[in-house]
Design a protein around this motif. Structure first.
Motif, PDB file in Angstrom:
ATOM      1  N   GLY A 109       0.775  -1.235   0.000  1.00  0.00           N
ATOM      2  CA  GLY A 109       0.000   0.000   0.000  1.00  0.00           C
ATOM      3  C   GLY A 109       0.804   1.281   0.000  1.00  0.00           C
ATOM      4  N   LYS A 110       2.128   1.184  -0.093  1.00  0.00           N
ATOM      5  CA  LYS A 110       2.964   2.385  -0.079  1.00  0.00           C
ATOM      6  C   LYS A 110       3.900   2.405  -1.285  1.00  0.00           C
ATOM      7  N   PHE A 111       4.149   3.634  -1.780  1.00  0.00           N
ATOM      8  CA  PHE A 111       5.136   3.852  -2.833  1.00  0.00           C
ATOM      9  C   PHE A 111       6.472   4.203  -2.189  1.00  0.00           C
ATOM     10  N   TYR A 112       7.542   3.629  -2.737  1.00  0.00           N
ATOM     11  CA  TYR A 112       8.901   3.908  -2.267  1.00  0.00           C
ATOM     12  C   TYR A 112       9.737   4.367  -3.453  1.00  0.00           C
ATOM     13  N   LEU A 113      10.543   5.369  -3.214  1.00  0.00           N
ATOM     14  CA  LEU A 113      11.485   5.808  -4.239  1.00  0.00           C
ATOM     15  C   LEU A 113      12.852   5.991  -3.580  1.00  0.00           C
ATOM     16  N   LYS A 120      25.892  12.474   0.400  1.00  0.00           N
ATOM     17  CA  LYS A 120      24.877  12.422   1.467  1.00  0.00           C
ATOM     18  C   LYS A 120      24.324  11.021   1.679  1.00  0.00           C
ATOM     19  N   GLY A 121      24.645  10.091   0.782  1.00  0.00           N
ATOM     20  CA  GLY A 121      24.215   8.718   0.962  1.00  0.00           C
ATOM     21  C   GLY A 121      22.879   8.395   0.323  1.00  0.00           C
ATOM     22  N   LEU A 122      22.353   7.231   0.696  1.00  0.00           N
ATOM     23  CA  LEU A 122      21.112   6.711   0.138  1.00  0.00           C
ATOM     24  C   LEU A 122      19.914   7.444   0.725  1.00  0.00           C
ATOM     25  N   GLN A 123      19.006   7.853  -0.157  1.00  0.00           N
ATOM     26  CA  GLN A 123      17.793   8.557   0.252  1.00  0.00           C
ATOM     27  C   GLN A 123      16.582   7.705  -0.085  1.00  0.00           C
ATOM     28  N   CYS A 124      15.564   7.794   0.763  1.00  0.00           N
ATOM     29  CA  CYS A 124      14.307   7.087   0.528  1.00  0.00           C
ATOM     30  C   CYS A 124      13.147   8.066   0.688  1.00  0.00           C
ATOM     31  N   ASN A 138      16.712   9.932   5.190  1.00  0.00           N
ATOM     32  CA  ASN A 138      18.117   9.832   4.798  1.00  0.00           C
ATOM     33  C   ASN A 138      18.673   8.536   5.373  1.00  0.00           C
ATOM     34  N   MET A 139      18.849   7.539   4.528  1.00  0.00           N
ATOM     35  CA  MET A 139      19.309   6.228   4.970  1.00  0.00           C
ATOM     36  C   MET A 139      20.830   6.166   5.088  1.00  0.00           C
ATOM     37  N   GLN A 140      21.511   7.178   4.513  1.00  0.00           N
ATOM     38  CA  GLN A 140      22.968   7.260   4.549  1.00  0.00           C
ATOM     39  C   GLN A 140      23.583   5.991   3.947  1.00  0.00           C
TER      40      GLN A 140
END
Length: 682
Positions: A109-113, A120-124, A138-140
């Motif tokens: 039920g959720k969209f993730y990008l 700055k690292g990995l972003q979600c 900010n998943m870094q």
């Protein structure tokens, strides 16, 4: 040269790949859309792409039929990092960096990008609706150019890396990677590249990747376990649709100051480089068809998206059609979606803008974070206040939109009565090198200037403005990498402002031409302001009507030989320079629907294939029931190929061997001179 002004309409025809006859012609959008990733949710398709240093960032398109797309969302309005580089402040910039190579997913039920930001690292970004609002996490961590897989057991995996491909498990709350889980799943030396897209299909793990050394190739690696071992197969290579790589900017360093040595290396028309389709995602329709949406470097437009059918062969998702796997038609039947016959033909964006609204249109992006105190929409105009900058590439609050091909004419009206000493404003092309045309205020005097950064070429023209207004225009021929500026003092008659400029692609900003509205002060201070109105983009080649010459008699000229196709009395298809005006060099097409045609000579005979497509197998018959059905491949400008609906290969003739026509060509070469590309002449 003077030419008539174009209508200042609020809405005009814009490129759509939909031909209106049940087929589409690549590219899907004739403007930049890099690193595409695609998903389906029910009957809806969503496509995410790179936006680099421009904001709003991370663009998302929506489609019901995989051909007609609409911009429905960006993930964020501005970069929220406390770093001057994201705002072009204090001599810092993030050109060609920022946020790139997104992965879009839908789960529970959720969209993730997911995407990386340099340094700055990995972003979600997470949202309950594709339109947003999006929550930023900010998943870094050092995970970039990734794909994400929500597996059946509830675990979430990130696949990343170039050459040496790694898999790392992600925390369910997206707070970061589980570092101790990282493992190499494909070792270096396997000829696998980057741009990963991971899928689980019928219990098998499939990883779509791209390698760009020495040329762009798209590969698939598969395994029964996420951790491997993987076997790898090339699933497409060399499909350029007859396009070669663009001229490339050659400079040292990053953003080029004026008076800096620069050159644009001419394109080699025989080289593929990364002009072939590569890097992107795959998606299935509800009835089980599979399609690939891959990008290709499309001359000075930048990278854009193509749609290719997938044929499963021995468990591999091969791009293309049976009989010609690995290559893809430029024009093909639209996917069999629920909306295939009902979706209206439309473009992703409305490009024209009269600035009468309270917000900017979705097509607009700022070059880096804007200073919101220094721009406004006021009284039906865009007002840009000038801030210090040494040149266009350092000008803050520059408003941009992607240039659109194959040809387009961009016009804007500009009011300059509120400029102050040192102010510069106008219409430009944000690229490396950049160029612009505009007004320079020097003391109490104004000068119309065209500036081209390649040779530091400056052309000044004295002008007398009525009501302090001037109309500026950029004429882009992006397939041929040419552009020029023009101006008008009455909005009706336009005059060229200098000659054609070479347009290039480059790997500094990783973007093609971007049409820009700008205002800055070259004297190092805040100045006055410029006002912009009635921004229009006219696309003379946007209409898909009439691309097949029905109801016409024409000759077919082979681009490789320069000679007309000849239906010989002996019964073979050849070419000739002796009987160029004979009935045997005149043809017409019979419509079989959905872009399919039968080719008939003026003497009444039909083209057919006897045998397997070897030289000599393309012949003439009086029996229409034997006639070959071709899918007309539109290359624009009356250039085309003919693809057999039997073996999905193309009719062609070697320019060197002297052999007659055959039906065994896999496609066009980058220079369109291998003998399979034609031009029709009425």
């Amino acid at each position: 040269m003077a030419f008539a002004g174009m209508a200042q309409s609020t809405k005009s025809k814009s490129w759509s790949a939909d031909n209106g006859n049940g087929t589409y012609t690549n590219p899907l959008t004739y403007d930049e859309f890099s690193d595409p990733d695609v998903i389906r949710v029910g009957d809806d398709y969503y496509l995410a792409g790179t936006t680099m240093h421009t904001v709003p960032g991370l663009v998302i398109l929506h489609s019901k039929d995989l051909v007609n797309w609409e911009n429905v969302s960006y993930c964020f309005d501005r970069f929220d990092f406390d770093d001057d580089a994201f705002s072009l402040k204090d001599g810092k910039e993030i050109y060609g960096q920022g946020i790139w190579a997104p992965c879009i997913r839908y789960n529970d039920g959720k969209f993730y990008l997911y995407s990386n930001v340099n340094g700055k690292g990995l972003q979600c970004f997470v949202s309950d609706k594709i339109e947003g609002p999006w929550k930023h996490i900010n998943m870094q961590g050092r995970i970039y150019d990734l794909s994400v897989l929500f597996d059946d057991d509830g675990k979430i995996y990130a696949i990343h890396g170039y050459g040496e491909v790694k898999c790392t498990e992600l925390k369910p709350d997206m707070s970061g990677p589980i570092e101790e889980t990282e493992r190499v799943i494909i070792p270096e030396g396997s000829a696998v590249g980057e741009g990963h897209h991971m899928y689980k299909i019928d219990g098998m793990y499939y990883l779509i990747s791209t390698d760009y050394i020495p040329n762009g190739r798209t590969l698939c690696s598969r395994s029964k376990s996420i951790w491997g071992p993987y076997e790898t197969c090339v699933i497409t290579a060399d499909e350029t649709f007859g396009y070669h790589a663009a001229p490339m900017t050659q400079i040292r360093g990053r953003i080029m100051p004026d008076n800096h040595p620069v050159s644009i290396a001419p394109a080699d028309p025989d080289k593929t480089a990364a002009s072939n389709i590569h890097q992107g995602g795959i998606v299935s329709t509800p009835d089980g068809q599979w399609w690939a949406l891959l990008m290709m470097d499309f001359h000075s437009i930048g990278r854009t998206v193509t749609l290719a059918p997938i044929t499963w062969k021995d468990g591999w998702p091969m791009l293309g059609l049976e009989g010609n796997l690995g290559r893809s038609p430029r024009t093909w039947l639209k996917p069999n979606t629920a909306a295939r016959d009902t979706e209206p033909i439309h473009a992703p964006y409305e490009r024209n803008e009269n600035f009468d609204g309270k917000t900017l249109g979705r097509v607009w992006q700022w070059n880096h974070n804007p200073d919101d105190k220094m721009w406004s929409l006021k009284d039906g105009k865009l007002r840009l206040k000038t801030m210090p900058a040494e040149q266009l590439m350092w000008a803050r609050n520059t408003l941009t939109q992607r240039a659109i091909g194959p040809k387009s004419v961009t016009t804007v009206e500009m009011d300059v009565k509120n400029l102050k000493d040192g102010d510069v404003c106008g219409l430009g092309n944000i690229n490396v090198p950049c160029s612009w045309a505009g007004i320079v205020k020097d003391g109490k005097q104004i000068v119309l200037r065209r500036f081209e950064q390649v040779n530091n070429d400056t052309l000044d023209v004295p002008v007398k403005l009525t009501d302090d207004k001037i109309w500026l225009r950029f004429i882009g021929d992006f397939d041929n990498d040419k552009g020029r500026y023009a101006y008008s003092t009455d909005g009706k008659t336009f005059h060229d402002l200098g000659g054609d400029m070479v347009l290039s692609y480059q790997l500094i900003t990783f973007q093609g031409a971007r049409i820009s509205l700008f205002a800055f002060n070259k004297n190092g201070k805040n100045g006055g302001y410029a006002e912009f109105d009635n921004f229009t983009v006219d696309e003379p080649m946007a209409s898909r009507d009439g691309y097949i010459p029905f109801d016409k008699t024409f000759r077919i000229i082979n681009l490789a030989t320069g000679l007309p196709m000849h239906a010989t009395p002996h019964g073979l298809m050849y070419d000739t320079n002796a009987d160029a005006d004979s009935p045997q060099t005149r043809f017409r097409v019979i419509d079989r629907g959905n872009g399919k045609v039968v080719l008939q000579c003026a003497d009444g005979r039909y083209v057919f294939v006897s045998g397997f497509g070897l030289p000599g197998d393309v012949r003439l018959t009086n029996d229409i029931n034997l006639a070959e059905e071709f899918m007309w491949q539109d290359f624009l400008n009356k250039e085309f190929m003919l693809m057999s609906m039997k073996n999905h290969k193309y009719i062609g003739k070697s320019p060197t061997t002297g052999s007659p026509y055959s039906m065994d060509y896999a496609g066009a070469d980058p220079a369109r001179r291998n003998g399979a590309v034609f031009r029709w002449e009425e």
